[in-house]
Motif scaffolding. Structure first.
Motif, PDB file in Angstrom:
ATOM      1  N   ALA A 168       0.800  -1.221   0.000  1.00  0.00           N
ATOM      2  CA  ALA A 168       0.000   0.000   0.000  1.00  0.00           C
ATOM      3  C   ALA A 168       0.831   1.268   0.000  1.00  0.00           C
ATOM      4  O   ALA A 168       0.275   2.374   0.119  1.00  0.00           O
ATOM      5  N   LEU A 177      -2.507   2.891  -4.268  1.00  0.00           N
ATOM      6  CA  LEU A 177      -3.185   2.289  -3.117  1.00  0.00           C
ATOM      7  C   LEU A 177      -3.116   3.141  -1.847  1.00  0.00           C
ATOM      8  O   LEU A 177      -3.633   2.726  -0.810  1.00  0.00           O
ATOM      9  N   TYR A 186      -5.857   2.540   1.301  1.00  0.00           N
ATOM     10  CA  TYR A 186      -5.256   2.077   2.557  1.00  0.00           C
ATOM     11  C   TYR A 186      -5.556   3.058   3.697  1.00  0.00           C
ATOM     12  O   TYR A 186      -5.938   2.656   4.806  1.00  0.00           O
ATOM     13  N   TYR A 193      -9.402   2.842   4.722  1.00  0.00           N
ATOM     14  CA  TYR A 193      -9.845   1.469   4.471  1.00  0.00           C
ATOM     15  C   TYR A 193     -11.233   1.181   5.018  1.00  0.00           C
ATOM     16  O   TYR A 193     -11.987   0.381   4.448  1.00  0.00           O
TER      17      TYR A 193
END
Length: 809
Positions: A439, A444, A448, A451
């Motif tokens: 991540a 990402l 992340y 989340y």
């Protein structure tokens, strides 16, 4: 700079095509002057699919001479950013055709050729949005500059560059060279010095005209034509900034560059193509950063690529050609993490990779004929699994937000070949699998950090690239040991294809237990995510019907459930994966007894396509029918005693794991001595006696020996295996004649980690003292050994304290 034109050689015979192979179609929009007549066409070749082409039709007394002059010149101008010439056709003394590449789409959004008409550009601007449209225009301009640099390197000028003389083929901008340096110049796009003397600066002006037209839809002189242009050019340069006055979405830096390129008063101030190329690269990098943020790998919307778009994509003539198409692929938008891989995306690097992969596949699969379908598929999969730019560029381009087929010209041929290779050679898989994603990459970071919101229960999680999962918990632990922030996706019902046997990791002696899920794939979050230290864990549900409906290649149906692994219904805990001959993808978990019961079904090997099995631990049946049909034994082979002679004479070196079933005569067991590469051997024959074990003494690579239920074996027979110093796993369950003396022999096998001696009723405490020296032992099974007392148990306790042994039954 017209030396090449003046000295163009006679054309090579390879470019002359007979008239009966070409069919002229409907008129085709094309660029250049009014003298160009372009048509759709088809070129036919025996034994191959019809090839779409673009045809320039020349008619008149000099048609043949003009056609030959153009073909001779174009044969010397081959470049990735110049439209390719295919050949010449003489229809009559007064009519000739020049054939050009034209990967014509057969359905909307299927790729192929795109002409930069006003309506196409308008629709593209609306669909991409101004920021991404600007990026696309700058990318095309870069490719046109590279084409011009090649022309100038051949001492050729273009002299009439404009939007209609640039054609997009498979997402790549290519200059149409038809009639180059010969055509009548359109004064609306002409540099003023054309009336005096043409130079390199003339094509730099043309590049400015092209950018002006792509950005605001007009030539640099606005709506002026003919004499009005001549009068205006004699006093001033075109005022591009005025044309852009109502287009606020063009950055000032881009407008300044175009204004500089169309400078009429001082052509040398326009700059060289090299300086323009550097400036365009800088502007493209800036525009890319200013465009909308990159789409995360975990997407929430529907895929912008239509289902089945790969069906009509040009797969290229060969795997080599498809691989070389990757050269020139732009860095995916916003993917600064891929810069290292993009820097290595060149012909030299890819050719070196191709050579390595070819050697690896030849070593792993000697039965695959070079350049056969199986060979190409296996090479494509290994190219993808190597640590190289191939998988990164393919998946990076597929995950870009709003991407369309025309954007994927560099990667589409390899995508199509990979999609079909995974289906043809991969083993269908359905079950639990995990996907690990680090991540700390740009794609990402946001999912992340947020989340709980991004992976809320019921939230969609979609993949528009080839998604790699692992089925191995052990492999999962190697990722988590990296101590980096990561997201782990768990899915209990993922559907994909195991490709381990064809992966570079397998060739290197490792296994990632990799399953590829084909795009587009749709998932749904099953429950709220967890976070343990720096790891976010998300449980997913695979939405099979929606995913299959969105497959990029719609010609391949979904695998039915009966192709997926099954297990026999008995209570045995000892099973092997066995392939049924009626369908090589039908894999069943069977114990020794069930194998014996179903042998007639298993042994119809004439229908068995052995080379389709890719799971490293799936056993395929080898018998006399298989041998007569030309099949070779696979690394994991299931055979009966009477087939041993055939197996040894077919290819003894290929067998690494052998399940030997049924009655085995001494001569059958003696044949085992030839299987010197054997690492795993399981013999299921209650009549096997000590004499047969002598043949095993030569199998020095053996690591696993299973003699379960070979109840006639005695201590004397075990002496034959004392030479197997690599042995790690020994199964002697129900070998009731083994005594303490046999354990004394076993004690010499210092690498032994697993010893199964249950129901060996003659073993006593004294025997246990001898095996107490096996410090590598991890698992010891003494269940049913009725003569072991408390004293023997104390011996085992001491063993537990000074060894790795963690389990004793």
């Amino acid at each position: 700079m017209s030396s090449l034109i003046e000295t163009a050689a006679a054309i090579s015979p390879q470019y002359v095509i007979s008239s009966n192979r070409v069919v002229l179609g409907a008129p085709l929009h094309a660029g250049g002057s009014d003298g160009l007549y372009m048509y759709h066409g088809v070129m036919k070749t025996a034994g191959q699919p019809d090839r779409p082409v673009a045809i320039k039709r020349l008619v008149g007394l000099n048609a043949a001479a003009v056609a030959r002059r153009e073909v001779a010149l174009m044969s010397l101008l081959e470049h990735k950013n110049i439209l390719s010439m295919i050949g010449l056709v003489d229809m009559s003394p007064f009519e000739s055709y020049v054939l050009l590449e034209h990967p014509q789409p057969q359905q909307p959004n299927a790729g192929g050729t795109m002409f930069l008409t006003a309506s196409v550009l308008s629709n593209l601007r609306i669909r991409l949005g101004s920021a991404r449209y600007l990026c696309q225009v700058l990318q095309w301009a870069l490719e046109v500059v590279e084409g011009l640099q090649h022309l100038h390197g051949k001492d050729v000028l273009h002299l009439n560059l404009r939007s209609s003389s640039v054609i997009i083929v498979g997402g790549v901008a290519k200059i149409n060279p038809l009639g180059i340096a010969q055509r009548m110049v359109d004064m609306s796009y002409a540099a003023p010095e054309v009336l005096r003397a043409s130079t390199v600066c003339t094509d730099v002006f043309g590049l400015g005209c092209l950018l002006c037209e792509l950005l605001c839809g007009l030539s640099p002189w606005g709506d002026k034509t003919g004499n009005d242009v001549l009068r205006a050019a004699s006093t001033a340069s075109p005022d591009f900034l005025t044309l852009l006055s109502n287009m606020a979405d063009v950055p000032v830096e881009v407008a300044d560059l175009v204004q500089k390129l169309v400078n009429s008063a001082a052509p040398h101030h326009r700059g060289s193509l090299e300086s323009v190329h550097r400036c365009l690269r800088t502007l493209l990098a800036t525009a890319t950063r200013a465009a909308e943020p990159p789409q995360p790998l975990l997407s929430v919307g529907r895929c912008s690529l239509p289902p089945g778009w790969l069906n009509t994509v040009d797969a290229a003539n060969s795997l080599h050609d498809a691989l070389m198409r990757l050269v020139g692929c732009p860095l995916p938008t916003g993917r600064t993490d891929l810069q290292r891989h993009h820097a290595n995306l060149n012909a030299r690097e890819l050719q070196s990779l191709e050579t390595y992969v070819g050697s690896a596949i030849a070593h792993l699969f000697p039965a695959f004929a070079a350049n056969s379908q199986q060979w190409d598929d296996a090479c494509a999969i290994m190219l993808y699994t190597c640590e190289s730019p191939v998988c990164y560029m393919i998946n990076g381009m597929l995950t870009q937000r709003g991407r369309i087929v025309q954007d994927l010209g560099h990667v589409a041929p390899m995508v199509r070949r990979l999609f079909r290779a995974f289906r043809r050679l991969g083993t269908p898989y359905k079950g639990r699998a995990y996907r690990v994603m680090f991540a700390d990459t740009p794609m990402l970071t946001e999912p992340y950090a947020n989340y709980k919101t991004h992976f809320a229960e019921g939230a969609p999680v979609n993949f528009y690239q080839f998604a790699s999962f692992t089925t191995s918990i052990e492999e999962l632990s190697t990722f988590t040991a990296a101590h980096r922030p990561m997201i782990i996706l768990k899915c209990s019902d993922v559907e994909g294809f195991e490709i381990n046997a064809y992966s570079d990791q397998h060739f290197q002696g490792r296994s990632e237990a990799e399953v590829i899920v084909l795009p587009a794939s749709y998932f749904r979050v099953k429950s709220a995510p967890d976070k343990i230290n720096a790891i976010v864990i998300v449980e997913l549900e695979y939405i099979g019907d929606a995913s299959v409906a969105a497959y990029y290649d719609a010609t391949l149906p979904r695998q039915p459930n009966q192709h997926l692994p099954k297990k026999c219904s008995c209570d045995s805990s000892h099973h092997w994966k066995v392939s049924f001959s009626a369908n090589p993808h039908a894999v069943f978990g069977l114990c020794h007894n069930c194998i014996e019961d179903k042998w007639k079904i298993l042994a119809t090997a004439s229908q068995l396509a052995l080379d389709h099995i890719s799971q490293s631990d799936v056993y395929t049946v080898f018998d006399d029918h298989a041998a007569r049909s030309g099949f070779s034994p696979t690394p994991c082979t299931l055979a009966r005693g009477e087939s041993m002679d055939l197996l040894v004479t077919s290819d003894a070196r290929s067998v690494k794991r052998l399940l030997l079933h049924g009655p085995c005569a001494p001569s059958h067991i003696a044949s085992l001595a030839s299987l010197t590469a054997l690492k795993f051997l399981s013999i299921h024959d209650a009549s096997l006696a000590d004499a047969g074990l002598g043949a095993l003494s030569t199998l020095t690579q053996l690591q696993n020996l299973d003699l379960w239920w070979c109840s006639e074996i005695t201590d004397a027979g075990l002496s034959a295996i004392a030479t197997l110093t690599q042995l790690q796993h020994l199964d002697l369950r129900c070998c009731s004649k083994i005594t303490d003396a046999g354990l004394n022999t076993i004690a010499t096998l210092t690498q032994l980690q697993y010893l199964y001696s249950s129901h060996c009723s003659k073993i006593t405490d004294a025997g246990l003292n001898t095996i107490a020296t096996l410090t590598q032992l991890q698992h010891l099974d003494l269940s049913g050994c009725s003569n072991v007392t408390d004293a023997g148990r104390k011996t085992i306790s001491a063993l537990l304290q000074r060894s790795n042994c963690t389990r004793v039954n």
